[in-house]
Design an enzyme around this catalytic site. Structure first.
Site, PDB file in Angstrom:
ATOM      1  N   SER A 143      63.452 -10.505  10.666  1.00  0.00           N
ATOM      2  CA  SER A 143      64.829 -10.862  10.319  1.00  0.00           C
ATOM      3  C   SER A 143      65.068 -12.261  10.881  1.00  0.00           C
ATOM      4  CB  SER A 143      65.787  -9.876  10.994  1.00  0.00           C
ATOM      5  OG  SER A 143      67.134 -10.277  10.862  1.00  0.00           O
ATOM      6  N   TYR A 156      68.269  -4.455  18.142  1.00  0.00           N
ATOM      7  CA  TYR A 156      67.795  -5.054  16.884  1.00  0.00           C
ATOM      8  C   TYR A 156      67.119  -6.395  17.155  1.00  0.00           C
ATOM      9  CZ  TYR A 156      67.918  -6.142  11.845  1.00  0.00           C
ATOM     10  OH  TYR A 156      67.585  -6.443  10.545  1.00  0.00           O
TER      11      TYR A 156
HETATM   12  N1  LIG Z   1      69.793  -6.454   4.532  1.00  0.00           N
HETATM   13  C1  LIG Z   1      69.782  -7.470   5.374  1.00  0.00           C
HETATM   14  O1  LIG Z   1      70.739  -8.279   5.442  1.00  0.00           O
HETATM   15  C2  LIG Z   1      68.578  -7.673   6.259  1.00  0.00           C
HETATM   16  C3  LIG Z   1      68.476  -8.887   6.965  1.00  0.00           C
HETATM   17  C4  LIG Z   1      67.372  -9.090   7.779  1.00  0.00           C
HETATM   18  C5  LIG Z   1      66.400  -8.112   7.888  1.00  0.00           C
HETATM   19  N2  LIG Z   1      66.531  -6.947   7.191  1.00  0.00           N
HETATM   20  C6  LIG Z   1      65.478  -5.937   7.338  1.00  0.00           C
HETATM   21  O2  LIG Z   1      65.000  -5.552   6.072  1.00  0.00           O
HETATM   22  C7  LIG Z   1      64.369  -4.278   6.184  1.00  0.00           C
HETATM   23  C8  LIG Z   1      64.789  -3.418   5.014  1.00  0.00           C
HETATM   24  O3  LIG Z   1      66.148  -3.070   5.155  1.00  0.00           O
HETATM   25  P1  LIG Z   1      67.191  -3.182   3.965  1.00  0.00           P
HETATM   26  O4  LIG Z   1      68.085  -4.317   4.271  1.00  0.00           O
HETATM   27  O5  LIG Z   1      66.511  -3.138   2.661  1.00  0.00           O
HETATM   28  O6  LIG Z   1      68.062  -1.858   4.250  1.00  0.00           O
HETATM   29  P2  LIG Z   1      68.104  -0.446   3.500  1.00  0.00           P
HETATM   30  O7  LIG Z   1      68.860   0.454   4.407  1.00  0.00           O
HETATM   31  O8  LIG Z   1      68.586  -0.611   2.110  1.00  0.00           O
HETATM   32  O9  LIG Z   1      66.576  -0.034   3.457  1.00  0.00           O
HETATM   33  C9  LIG Z   1      65.910   0.414   4.594  1.00  0.00           C
HETATM   34  C10 LIG Z   1      65.059   1.614   4.185  1.00  0.00           C
HETATM   35  O10 LIG Z   1      64.378   2.093   5.363  1.00  0.00           O
HETATM   36  C11 LIG Z   1      64.461   3.515   5.335  1.00  0.00           C
HETATM   37  N3  LIG Z   1      64.288   4.064   6.673  1.00  0.00           N
HETATM   38  C12 LIG Z   1      65.191   4.096   7.704  1.00  0.00           C
HETATM   39  N4  LIG Z   1      64.674   4.753   8.758  1.00  0.00           N
HETATM   40  C13 LIG Z   1      63.427   5.127   8.413  1.00  0.00           C
HETATM   41  C14 LIG Z   1      62.390   5.839   9.075  1.00  0.00           C
HETATM   42  N5  LIG Z   1      62.540   6.311  10.338  1.00  0.00           N
HETATM   43  N6  LIG Z   1      61.223   6.054   8.422  1.00  0.00           N
HETATM   44  C15 LIG Z   1      61.059   5.624   7.156  1.00  0.00           C
HETATM   45  N7  LIG Z   1      62.003   4.948   6.468  1.00  0.00           N
HETATM   46  C16 LIG Z   1      63.176   4.709   7.088  1.00  0.00           C
HETATM   47  C17 LIG Z   1      65.813   3.801   4.736  1.00  0.00           C
HETATM   48  O11 LIG Z   1      65.916   5.126   4.240  1.00  0.00           O
HETATM   49  C18 LIG Z   1      65.904   2.756   3.647  1.00  0.00           C
HETATM   50  O12 LIG Z   1      65.385   3.207   2.414  1.00  0.00           O
HETATM   51  C19 LIG Z   1      64.748  -3.729   7.559  1.00  0.00           C
HETATM   52  O13 LIG Z   1      63.655  -3.870   8.435  1.00  0.00           O
HETATM   53  C20 LIG Z   1      65.888  -4.638   7.992  1.00  0.00           C
HETATM   54  O14 LIG Z   1      65.977  -4.737   9.393  1.00  0.00           O
HETATM   55  C21 LIG Z   1      67.594  -6.711   6.392  1.00  0.00           C
END
Ligand SMILES: NC(=O)c1ccc[n+]([C@@H]2O[C@H](COP(=O)([O-])OP(=O)(O)OC[C@H]3O[C@@H](n4cnc5c(N)ncnc54)[C@H](O)[C@@H]3O)[C@@H](O)[C@H]2O)c1
Length: 283
Positions: A143, A156
């Site tokens: 991130s 985080y």
């Molecule tokens: N959305 C943002 O703004 C953003 C910014 C920076 C980083 N990220 C990172 O991107 C990655 C994806 O997140 P996203 O934004 O698509 O969110 P999201 O919640 O849409 O997707 C995350 C997925 O991870 C799954 N998940 C959660 N806990 C889990 C577990 N214990 N085992 C298996 N799967 C699990 C959820 O069910 C979900 O499908 C994450 O690592 C997040 O930290 C997101």
């Protein structure tokens, strides 16, 4: 990796958000896709969508915070499609609250899903990818919160900084050893996903992703939710991931302003020693 046709890709957190977008894009490029997620219903729906698009797909319900389930995922992917060429350690969750007020369980949850899973994923899949010797790649989702810190999300930040460090270390090891496995680290700023509803996958009894009874955490939660809702689309991120893999780039930044924010931090460290964002006049 220069193309994805006929390769096998495993994506954690693949039921939704960034993970699903990467899975779909890889499938469109001709990959066999294995999506892993803790949320069984969402995973089922995601697999159906990919299947309807003609993409060979395997869905494996996985809690990435459990090491044995990462091993089972690698075995399931291998038994369905054979050699694995691409791993995206992407599942992630967050909390909002002061570092000392968040519970041990909340800390463990974030560190388990965001960091331990990435360590275990790399350590389980890397030997398998090296053994077959074909072009392969690991992408770890960190991130911009792995590039500079801030308030109210200490677990985080800690987990994402560690994912950055781990990925950078692996990248150097791959270069030193002329490995067939490339490494990239994805550092998004806000993306429109379900991340601000992380508690839908929280173990029972943890009380939500925003620390209960804290107005400060509550306000921060609202700020974060608004940022995510106003973020870029996951499909745009997926495009950047594939480009970086083909170009063998370590760093994947998703927003135009991200590079400057990295420079601001580096400048603050080397200069005043005070993080740029909270500097006050006369400091
Ligand atoms: N959305 C943002 O703004 C953003 C910014 C920076 C980083 N990220 C990172 O991107 C990655 C994806 O997140 P996203 O934004 O698509 O969110 P999201 O919640 O849409 O997707 C995350 C997925 O991870 C799954 N998940 C959660 N806990 C889990 C577990 N214990 N085992 C298996 N799967 C699990 C959820 O069910 C979900 O499908 C994450 O690592 C997040 O930290 C997101």
């Amino acid at each position: 990796m220069k193309n994805f046709k006929g390769c096998t890709a495993v994506i954690t957190g693949g039921a939704a958000g960034i993970g699903f977008a990467v899975a779909r894009r890889l499938g469109e490029e001709g990959a066999n896709v294995v999506i892993a997620d803790i949320e069984a219903d969402a995973l089922d729906r995601a697999a159906t969508t990919l299947d309807n698009a003609g993409i060979p797909v395997e869905a494996v319900v996985t809690d990435v915070a459990q090491r044995d389930q990462i091993v089972a995922l690698a075995d399931a992917a291998t038994s369905r499609f054979g050699d694995i060429h691409f791993l995206h350690n992407n599942a992630g969750v967050t909390t909002a609250g002061l570092a000392e007020e968040l519970t041990d369980a909340q800390w463990d949850w974030v560190m388990g899903v965001n960091l331990n899973s990435v360590i275990w994923g790399c350590r389980e899949f890397l030997p398998r990818m090296k053994a077959h010797g074909q072009p392969a790649h690991i992408v770890n989702t960190a991130s911009m919160a792995g590039m500079s810190g801030g308030p109210l999300m200490a677990p985080y930040f800690a987990s994402k900084f560690a994912v950055v460090g781990l990925s950078e270390g692996l990248w150097h090891e791959a270069k030193v050893n002329q490995s067939n496995v490339g490494v990239s680290v994805l550092c998004p700023a806000f993306v429109r996903t379900g991340i601000a509803r992380s508690d839908r996958n929280q173990p029972d009894g943890m009380g939500g992703w925003i620390l209960q009874g804290s107005d400060q955490a509550s306000r921060y939660g609202e700020f974060l939710t608004a940022g995510v809702d106003g973020g870029i689309e996951p499909a745009e991120v997926a495009g950047k991931v594939l480009e970086a893999v083909i170009d063998e780039r370590l760093w994947i930044l998703t927003h135009p302003e991200s590079g400057q924010s990295v420079l601001n931090r580096a400048e603050a460290i080397a200069g005043s020693g005070i993080p740029a964002e909270v500097r006050r006049p006369n400091n």
